[in-house]
Structures are given as structure tokens and as C-alpha cells.
Design a protein around this motif. Structure first.
Motif, PDB file in Angstrom:
ATOM      1  N   ILE A   1      41.383  50.351  41.686  1.00  0.00           N
ATOM      2  CA  ILE A   1      41.277  49.217  40.780  1.00  0.00           C
ATOM      3  C   ILE A   1      39.806  48.837  40.735  1.00  0.00           C
ATOM      4  O   ILE A   1      39.232  48.474  41.750  1.00  0.00           O
ATOM      5  CB  ILE A   1      42.122  48.034  41.269  1.00  0.00           C
ATOM      6  N   GLY A   2      39.220  48.962  39.574  1.00  0.00           N
ATOM      7  CA  GLY A   2      37.816  48.628  39.441  1.00  0.00           C
ATOM      8  C   GLY A   2      37.624  47.392  38.596  1.00  0.00           C
ATOM      9  O   GLY A   2      38.528  46.914  37.929  1.00  0.00           O
ATOM     10  N   GLY A   3      36.433  46.854  38.637  1.00  0.00           N
ATOM     11  CA  GLY A   3      36.109  45.695  37.813  1.00  0.00           C
ATOM     12  C   GLY A   3      36.527  44.391  38.461  1.00  0.00           C
ATOM     13  O   GLY A   3      36.843  44.312  39.641  1.00  0.00           O
ATOM     14  N   LYS A   4      36.531  43.360  37.642  1.00  0.00           N
ATOM     15  CA  LYS A   4      36.863  42.016  38.103  1.00  0.00           C
ATOM     16  C   LYS A   4      38.376  41.882  38.277  1.00  0.00           C
ATOM     17  O   LYS A   4      39.141  42.398  37.474  1.00  0.00           O
ATOM     18  CB  LYS A   4      36.351  41.020  37.063  1.00  0.00           C
ATOM     19  N   ARG A   5      38.794  41.168  39.287  1.00  0.00           N
ATOM     20  CA  ARG A   5      40.225  40.994  39.507  1.00  0.00           C
ATOM     21  C   ARG A   5      40.825  40.141  38.393  1.00  0.00           C
ATOM     22  O   ARG A   5      40.209  39.179  37.929  1.00  0.00           O
ATOM     23  CB  ARG A   5      40.494  40.359  40.873  1.00  0.00           C
ATOM     24  N   PRO A   6      42.013  40.468  37.972  1.00  0.00           N
ATOM     25  CA  PRO A   6      42.641  39.658  36.927  1.00  0.00           C
ATOM     26  C   PRO A   6      43.093  38.308  37.475  1.00  0.00           C
ATOM     27  O   PRO A   6      43.515  38.216  38.631  1.00  0.00           O
ATOM     28  CB  PRO A   6      43.843  40.500  36.487  1.00  0.00           C
ATOM     29  N   PHE A   7      42.970  37.275  36.646  1.00  0.00           N
ATOM     30  CA  PHE A   7      43.416  35.944  37.031  1.00  0.00           C
ATOM     31  C   PHE A   7      44.904  36.023  37.360  1.00  0.00           C
ATOM     32  O   PHE A   7      45.691  36.611  36.629  1.00  0.00           O
ATOM     33  CB  PHE A   7      43.180  34.958  35.873  1.00  0.00           C
ATOM     34  N   GLY A   8      45.276  35.447  38.480  1.00  0.00           N
ATOM     35  CA  GLY A   8      46.673  35.453  38.887  1.00  0.00           C
ATOM     36  C   GLY A   8      46.978  36.444  39.996  1.00  0.00           C
ATOM     37  O   GLY A   8      48.079  36.459  40.522  1.00  0.00           O
TER      38      GLY A   8
ATOM     39  N   ASP B   1      45.314  38.901  43.492  1.00  0.00           N
ATOM     40  CA  ASP B   1      44.295  39.312  44.444  1.00  0.00           C
ATOM     41  C   ASP B   1      44.361  40.824  44.553  1.00  0.00           C
ATOM     42  O   ASP B   1      45.437  41.410  44.386  1.00  0.00           O
ATOM     43  CB  ASP B   1      44.550  38.718  45.835  1.00  0.00           C
ATOM     44  N   VAL B   2      43.240  41.439  44.838  1.00  0.00           N
ATOM     45  CA  VAL B   2      43.196  42.876  45.072  1.00  0.00           C
ATOM     46  C   VAL B   2      43.236  43.078  46.584  1.00  0.00           C
ATOM     47  O   VAL B   2      42.396  42.563  47.306  1.00  0.00           O
ATOM     48  CB  VAL B   2      41.923  43.511  44.476  1.00  0.00           C
ATOM     49  N   ILE B   3      44.223  43.806  47.034  1.00  0.00           N
ATOM     50  CA  ILE B   3      44.382  44.098  48.453  1.00  0.00           C
ATOM     51  C   ILE B   3      44.101  45.583  48.660  1.00  0.00           C
ATOM     52  O   ILE B   3      44.677  46.430  47.973  1.00  0.00           O
ATOM     53  CB  ILE B   3      45.813  43.766  48.938  1.00  0.00           C
ATOM     54  N   GLY B   4      43.221  45.902  49.585  1.00  0.00           N
ATOM     55  CA  GLY B   4      42.865  47.284  49.857  1.00  0.00           C
ATOM     56  C   GLY B   4      41.675  47.720  49.016  1.00  0.00           C
ATOM     57  O   GLY B   4      41.135  46.960  48.215  1.00  0.00           O
ATOM     58  N   THR B   5      41.287  48.973  49.193  1.00  0.00           N
ATOM     59  CA  THR B   5      40.167  49.529  48.447  1.00  0.00           C
ATOM     60  C   THR B   5      40.514  50.924  47.956  1.00  0.00           C
ATOM     61  O   THR B   5      41.422  51.580  48.470  1.00  0.00           O
ATOM     62  CB  THR B   5      38.901  49.609  49.321  1.00  0.00           C
ATOM     63  N   GLY B   6      39.760  51.362  46.982  1.00  0.00           N
ATOM     64  CA  GLY B   6      39.929  52.720  46.454  1.00  0.00           C
ATOM     65  C   GLY B   6      41.333  52.974  45.954  1.00  0.00           C
ATOM     66  O   GLY B   6      41.953  52.122  45.323  1.00  0.00           O
ATOM     67  N   ARG B   7      41.856  54.136  46.253  1.00  0.00           N
ATOM     68  CA  ARG B   7      43.197  54.511  45.791  1.00  0.00           C
ATOM     69  C   ARG B   7      44.304  53.696  46.454  1.00  0.00           C
ATOM     70  O   ARG B   7      45.433  53.677  45.986  1.00  0.00           O
ATOM     71  CB  ARG B   7      43.437  55.995  46.019  1.00  0.00           C
TER      72      ARG B   7
ATOM     73  N   ARG C   1      45.804  47.553  45.541  1.00  0.00           N
ATOM     74  CA  ARG C   1      46.938  47.114  44.739  1.00  0.00           C
ATOM     75  C   ARG C   1      46.780  45.631  44.423  1.00  0.00           C
ATOM     76  O   ARG C   1      46.042  44.920  45.110  1.00  0.00           O
ATOM     77  CB  ARG C   1      48.257  47.386  45.451  1.00  0.00           C
ATOM     78  N   LEU C   2      47.463  45.198  43.390  1.00  0.00           N
ATOM     79  CA  LEU C   2      47.417  43.800  42.990  1.00  0.00           C
ATOM     80  C   LEU C   2      48.578  43.048  43.633  1.00  0.00           C
ATOM     81  O   LEU C   2      49.715  43.524  43.621  1.00  0.00           O
ATOM     82  CB  LEU C   2      47.503  43.668  41.472  1.00  0.00           C
ATOM     83  N   VAL C   3      48.274  41.869  44.149  1.00  0.00           N
ATOM     84  CA  VAL C   3      49.281  41.006  44.743  1.00  0.00           C
ATOM     85  C   VAL C   3      49.151  39.645  44.066  1.00  0.00           C
ATOM     86  O   VAL C   3      48.054  39.094  43.956  1.00  0.00           O
ATOM     87  CB  VAL C   3      49.068  40.874  46.267  1.00  0.00           C
ATOM     88  N   ALA C   4      50.273  39.112  43.607  1.00  0.00           N
ATOM     89  CA  ALA C   4      50.268  37.835  42.890  1.00  0.00           C
ATOM     90  C   ALA C   4      49.797  36.701  43.795  1.00  0.00           C
ATOM     91  O   ALA C   4      50.140  36.634  44.971  1.00  0.00           O
ATOM     92  CB  ALA C   4      51.663  37.528  42.365  1.00  0.00           C
TER      93      ALA C   4
END
Length: 70
Positions: A1-8, A10-16, A19-22
Motif C-alpha cells: 500500500i503506497g501513498g497517503k493512508r485513506p481517511f477512515g 490505518d495502515v498496519i504493516g509494511t510492503g506486501r 493492510r488497511l484496518v478501519a
């Protein structure tokens, strides 16, 4: 997941492994945005209401979030 995190979310982990967590607080703000939009509020008024709740969002961000969640 690259770029800015989407509102709503959090990005958990790095690279492959990333994942997104609400985020509960931002998910509640999204529901409020949708409710205000259904009630006919313009994007700028919705942004002002959400900013009053402590979130930094522009009317453009509000529009994008609402369009993404339709």
C-alpha cells in the motif's frame, strides 16, 4: 500500500504485508458525512461540521470520501 493512508483507515504493516484496518473514530466521521450529505448539506458545510469534531478535512476530501462510499 503506497501513498497517503485513506481517511477512515490505518495502515498496519509494511510492503506486501501492509493492510488497511478501519479506525472507529474516522469511520464514525464518515457515517456523519454521509448522513449530512443525504440531508442535502453542501460539501463545505459537511467539512466544517467534521472539522468541528476535530478532523482536518477539506470539502474536496469530503466529496471524495462520499463518492468512494456510495
Amino acid at each position: 500500500i503506497g501513498g497517503k493512508r485513506p481517511f477512515g483507515f490505518d495502515v498496519i504493516g509494511t510492503g506486501r504485508e501492509a493492510r488497511l484496518v478501519a479506525r472507529d473514530d474516522e469511520q464514525a466521521a464518515i457515517r456523519k458525512m454521509q448522513q449530512l450529505h443525504r440531508g442535502g448539506a453542501p460539501f463545505r458545510a459537511i467539512a466544517a461540521a467534521i472539522q468541528g469534531d476535530g478532523f482536518e478535512v477539506s470539502h474536496v476530501t469530503v466529496r471524495n470520501i462520499i463518492k468512494r462510499n456510495e
